[in-house]
Every structure is written in structure tokens, then in C-alpha cells.
Scaffold this active site. Structure first.
Site, mmCIF file in Angstrom:
data_model
loop_
_atom_site.group_PDB
_atom_site.id
_atom_site.type_symbol
_atom_site.label_atom_id
_atom_site.label_comp_id
_atom_site.label_asym_id
_atom_site.label_seq_id
_atom_site.Cartn_x
_atom_site.Cartn_y
_atom_site.Cartn_z
ATOM 1 N N ASP A 1 3.364 -1.499 -13.580
ATOM 2 C CA ASP A 1 3.264 -0.209 -14.157
ATOM 3 C C ASP A 1 4.706 0.275 -13.827
ATOM 4 O O ASP A 1 5.613 -0.569 -13.347
ATOM 5 C CB ASP A 1 2.001 0.631 -13.424
ATOM 6 C CG ASP A 1 2.885 0.839 -11.871
ATOM 7 O OD1 ASP A 1 3.656 0.195 -11.461
ATOM 8 O OD2 ASP A 1 1.801 1.375 -11.327
ATOM 9 N N ASP B 1 6.510 3.701 -12.019
ATOM 10 C CA ASP B 1 6.092 4.861 -11.182
ATOM 11 C C ASP B 1 7.257 5.922 -10.899
ATOM 12 O O ASP B 1 8.403 5.418 -10.809
ATOM 13 C CB ASP B 1 5.867 4.269 -9.594
ATOM 14 C CG ASP B 1 4.897 3.146 -9.476
ATOM 15 O OD1 ASP B 1 3.866 3.098 -9.778
ATOM 16 O OD2 ASP B 1 5.395 2.118 -9.514
ATOM 17 N N ASP C 1 2.521 5.957 -13.280
ATOM 18 C CA ASP C 1 1.987 6.758 -12.122
ATOM 19 C C ASP C 1 2.932 8.092 -11.918
ATOM 20 O O ASP C 1 4.183 7.376 -11.771
ATOM 21 C CB ASP C 1 1.818 5.774 -10.815
ATOM 22 C CG ASP C 1 0.748 4.848 -10.676
ATOM 23 O OD1 ASP C 1 -0.237 5.378 -11.563
ATOM 24 O OD2 ASP C 1 0.666 4.209 -10.104
HETATM 25 P P1 TTP Z 1 2.393 -0.128 -7.191
HETATM 26 O O1 TTP Z 1 2.905 0.348 -8.522
HETATM 27 O O2 TTP Z 1 1.104 -0.566 -6.892
HETATM 28 O O3 TTP Z 1 3.466 -1.316 -6.757
HETATM 29 P P2 TTP Z 1 4.882 -1.640 -7.289
HETATM 30 O O4 TTP Z 1 5.531 -0.623 -7.930
HETATM 31 O O5 TTP Z 1 5.692 -2.280 -5.804
HETATM 32 O O6 TTP Z 1 4.824 -3.286 -7.673
HETATM 33 P P3 TTP Z 1 4.273 -3.210 -9.496
HETATM 34 O O7 TTP Z 1 5.682 -3.741 -9.967
HETATM 35 O O8 TTP Z 1 3.316 -4.370 -9.550
HETATM 36 O O9 TTP Z 1 3.900 -2.051 -9.812
HETATM 37 O O10 TTP Z 1 2.802 0.865 -5.735
HETATM 38 C C1 TTP Z 1 4.288 1.428 -5.588
HETATM 39 C C2 TTP Z 1 3.923 2.047 -4.176
HETATM 40 O O11 TTP Z 1 3.591 3.322 -4.162
HETATM 41 C C3 TTP Z 1 3.696 1.189 -3.213
HETATM 42 O O12 TTP Z 1 4.652 0.905 -2.171
HETATM 43 C C4 TTP Z 1 2.495 1.845 -2.571
HETATM 44 C C5 TTP Z 1 2.920 3.122 -2.963
HETATM 45 N N1 TTP Z 1 1.327 3.668 -3.110
HETATM 46 C C6 TTP Z 1 1.076 4.805 -1.932
HETATM 47 O O13 TTP Z 1 1.893 4.906 -1.278
HETATM 48 N N2 TTP Z 1 -0.129 5.453 -1.970
HETATM 49 C C7 TTP Z 1 -1.014 5.139 -3.346
HETATM 50 O O14 TTP Z 1 -2.198 5.886 -3.458
HETATM 51 C C8 TTP Z 1 -0.685 3.973 -4.154
HETATM 52 C C9 TTP Z 1 -1.574 3.697 -5.522
HETATM 53 C C10 TTP Z 1 0.708 3.409 -4.068
HETATM 54 MN MN MN Z 2 4.609 0.017 -9.602
HETATM 55 MN MN MN Z 3 1.859 2.207 -9.221
#
Ligand code: TTP
Ligand code: MN
Ligand code: MN
Ligand code: MN
Length: 378
Positions: free
Chosen positions: A204, A206, A302
Site C-alpha cells: 500500500d 502510507d 492509508d
Molecule cells: P504497513 O503499511 O502495514 O507496512 P509497511 O508500509 O511497512 O509495508 P508494506 O510495504 O507492505 O505496506 O504499516 C506501516 C506502519 O504503520 C507500520 O510500521 C505499522 C504502522 N501502523 C500503526 O502504527 N498502526 C496501525 O493501526 C497500522 C495499520 C499500522
Molecule cells: Mn505500507
Molecule cells: Mn499501511
């Protein structure tokens, strides 16, 4: 006959937040195997065992060279009996029976496919499997009541399981920045998660949004969502409002879990396809049946909003990796008698909050050497 002196021996500190872990993993064969066992443990509800495998994998990710012999691992932290057995099997036989049979097991395969649907967690997948549903066709046919998120997830399963590239993340960033600038001039948008750690792809994209004037960030998510909706960019969104001040079970800064309370939005964007925006040519039959129908691709996005006073904590907490975050909190609690969340850092001995306006300050409060995002890939 080789003597032990010829082997490189490794030494790493025991918490992942004390180590520099780049994306250059020299032990991917071993860490992939341990990650698969971690996935399987988590999918079957054994979180403790999952964390143990993840910690073991993270130690190997931090090594400067490939492991060639098990004797090199002597004295390394976090390598339990089980992980060592798996590593040994791979070093000696090229594969681990446990890993291979897990990979082939019907239950593992079904759990993987079903939790691959956006909005489907381990508990739901497990319930469906016990009802005889094994794959997406089974899910479509037997039709258990799917919620809105799951319907969206099933509808765009292929898109959402195709890794998001950095170029796509940049295109999404441009859209989000335009949305934020339109509804709240002066607000700032930061790319977080895996892409901030330098990953070339992600599941995703973020973003963390804040406003330099405390309070002006309130209600930003609904405004950004309306703007995106009016532009026809959102396929799905679920907004959650900030609940930080409402915490009763745990005071602010002393959260009971890793879940934070920021205003946020879990969404699916309709990202226009690059080639469709340029030349009017379509590739027709060359693309899948779905590709021919829609000129966009579904991408998970996100959005998180933090007051500027909590920005450094939110940035640190949302940059990941998940294991790095978990280890930071464990370090804070076990080694420093502090409680770290994505909102604040509380010193349990001094009985006060420790302020910070940068990630560097938070590491300093925790007595840790600063680790930049690109070296938090534990
Ligand atoms: P992710 O988007 O799940 O993971 P990522 O970006 O490291 O890997 P990917 O490339 O697969 O997307 O989460 C990003 C960060 O957000 C992770 O460190 C955990 C944090 N997080 C929170 O702190 N609270 C939450 O409710 C969620 C869903 C994530
Ligand atoms: Mn992510
Ligand atoms: Mn995420
Ligand atoms: Mn899922």
C-alpha cells in the site's frame, strides 16, 4: 577440513532497534523460510511463535555476509532452538522439510488466499475455512455475507495483491498532496511506511498529514476524502476519527497495544493507468479481461493525521518496519521503564511525558543511537 578460524563470526545487539538493517539482505533464503513460518504461526493464531520467528529472521537480515555454516551463528541473540533447526536444515540440505510441507499444506494455502482479501483477518479466514471455503471461487459461490471492505477486496483481488511500485506511490503522493493543499493550505504531507524506508515496492502507500498550527489538523481526513470523492479517485474508504483523548482503559501515552488513535482513513484509490492517460491505444486482448474494462488500477492507501505536537512520534511509529516498531516499544518498556506509542513517550520513573519534535530526539530519550528510516528494515 576447514577450521573454525576461517569462518566469519557475527555479533549483533539483541534489539532490532539497536541495529542497522538495510534492504540489502544477504540471507534472503534463510529469512524467507523463517518469515513463512512466522506467517503460518500468525495465521494459526500463535502470535508468540510468530514474533519469535520474525526476531530470528531480523537477526539474519542484519548480518553483513551470507551465513555459510551454523557455527557462525554461535552467540547470536533471538535464535531459538526451532529457528536454528530450520536454518541448519537449509544450510545442510538446501531446504527445510517443515517449511516445504507448510508451503504445500491446504490450510496454509487457504489462509494465505483468504487473508489476501482486503478486510479479511485471520479469524474470518479461519471461520470460512471451517465452513468449507478454500479459495476465491468458493468465497464467491457460497456467499457468506461480505462487508463493504471485503466486497471491494474481492472485486479487486488481483490489483490489490500486485505490489505497488515507487512510481505508482509517487503518482498517488501527487494526488494526495493536491487534495491536502486544496482543503487545508499549509498542511504537510509525508510519505511514511515502507516507501519511507526506501522499499522499491509495497502492499500500500502510507501518508502522514499534519498542520503547523496545532488544532488546524482536526477534521482534515473527512475534507480530504470529500475532495478525492468529488474527483472520482476513491473506490473505497473507511474513516476513523481521532479517539486519543477518549482513552479510558489506558491514559494517553500508555496504550495497551500498538493500535493508535489518530484520525485516519483506510482507502482504495483508482489510480489512472499511465499508458491509458498517454496514447489512446489499448492493448486489448494482451491484457487480462479486467484490464480491458477499466482505465485505472486499485491501490490501497492509508492516510493518518497527527497534531503537530505528536508528529515526531507518529512519524516514528508509522515508518516501520512492524518488527522495528515492536522492538522500539519493547526496548522502551524493558530497558528504560518508558512507554512509547505513536502519540507520546512517557517516563514511568519520572512520571512525565518526554517531549520531542524530531525522531532524533526520541532515539536520544530512549538512549539509542539514531537509526535512519533506510536502516529500519528489520
Ligand atoms: P504497513 O503499511 O502495514 O507496512 P509497511 O508500509 O511497512 O509495508 P508494506 O510495504 O507492505 O505496506 O504499516 C506501516 C506502519 O504503520 C507500520 O510500521 C505499522 C504502522 N501502523 C500503526 O502504527 N498502526 C496501525 O493501526 C497500522 C495499520 C499500522
Ligand atoms: Mn505500507
Ligand atoms: Mn499501511
Ligand atoms: Mn488481509
Amino acid at each position: 577440513q576447514r577450521s573454525e578460524a576461517e569462518f566469519v563470526t557475527f555479533s549483533v545487539p539483541s534489539y532490532a532497534c539497536q541495529r542497522r538493517t538495510t534492504l540489502n539482505n544477504r540471507n534472503a533464503v534463510l529469512t524467507d523460510a523463517l518469515s513463512l513460518l512466522a506467517d503460518n504461526a500468525e495465521l494459526t493464531g500463535d502470535e508468540g511463535r510468530g514474533v519469535a520467528f520474525r526476531r530470528a529472521a531480523a537477526v539474519l537480515k542484519a548480518l553483513p555476509k551470507p551465513v555459510t555454516d551454523a557455527t557462525q551463528l554461535r552467540g547470536l541473540p533471538c535464535l531459538g532452538e526451532h529457528s536454528l533447526r530450520v536454518i541448519n536444515d537449509i544450510l545442510e540440505d538446501g531446504a527445510s522439510n517443515e517449511v516445504e510441507s507448510t508451503k504445500r499444506s491446504e490450510r496454509y494455502k487457504a489462509l494465505k488466499v483468504l487473508t489476501g482479501v482486503f478486510g479479511v483477518g485471520v479469524k474470518t479466514a479461519d471461520r470460512w475455512i471451517r465452513a468449507g471455503i478454500r479459495d476465491l471461487h468458493g468465497l464467491q459461490d457460497s456467499g457468506p455475507a461480505l462487508n463493504r471492505a471485503q466486497q471491494a477486496g474481492l472485486q479487486h483481488y488481483d490489483d490489490l495483491n500486485q505490489p505497488v511500485t515507487k512510481a505508482e506511490a509517487d503518482a498517488i503522493a501527487e494526488i494526495v498532496e493536491r487534495a491536502v493543499a486544496s482543503v487545508s493550505p499549509g498542511a504537510q504531507t509525508t510519505l511514511i511506511g515502507g516507501f519511507r524506508r526506501g522499499k522499491p515496492t509495497g502492499h500500500d502507500v502510507d501518508f502522514l498529514i499534519t498542520h503547523p498550527e496545532e488544532g488546524r489538523e482536526e477534521g482534515l481526513v473527512p475534507k480530504v476524502v470529500s475532495w478525492l470523492e468529488s474527483e472520482g479517485i476513491l473506490f473505497y474508504q473507511k474513516t476513523t476519527r481521532n479517539s486519543y483523548l477518549e482513552g479510558k482503559e489506558s491514559g494517553p501515552g500508555r496504550p495497551s497495544s500498538s493500535m493508535d488513535r489518530f484520525e485516519r482513513c483506510f482507502s482504495i484509490f483508482k489510480l489512472p493507468k499511465e499508458e491509458k492517460r498517454g496514447a489512446g491505444q489499448t492493448h486489448g486482448a494482451a491484457c487480462g479481461p479486467e484490464a480491458g474494462h477499466k482505465p485505472w488500477r486499485a491501490v490501497r492507501v492509508d492516510l493518518v493525521v497527527s497534531p503537530v505536537s505528536q508528529f515526531a512520534f507518529a512519524l516514528l511509529g508509522w515508518t516501520g518496519s512492524k518488527l522495528f516498531e515492536r522492538e522500539l516499544r519493547r526496548w522502551a518498556g524493558h530497558e528504560k521503564a518508558m512507554s512509547l506509542s505513536s502519540h507520546a513517550l512517557y517516563d514511568n520513573k519520572q512520571r512525565r511525558y518526554l517531549r520531542a519534535t524530531s525522531e532524533e530526539e526520541i532515539f536520544a530519550h530512549l538512549g539509542l543511537e539514531f537509526i535512519p528510516p533506510s536502516e529500519r528494515n528489520a
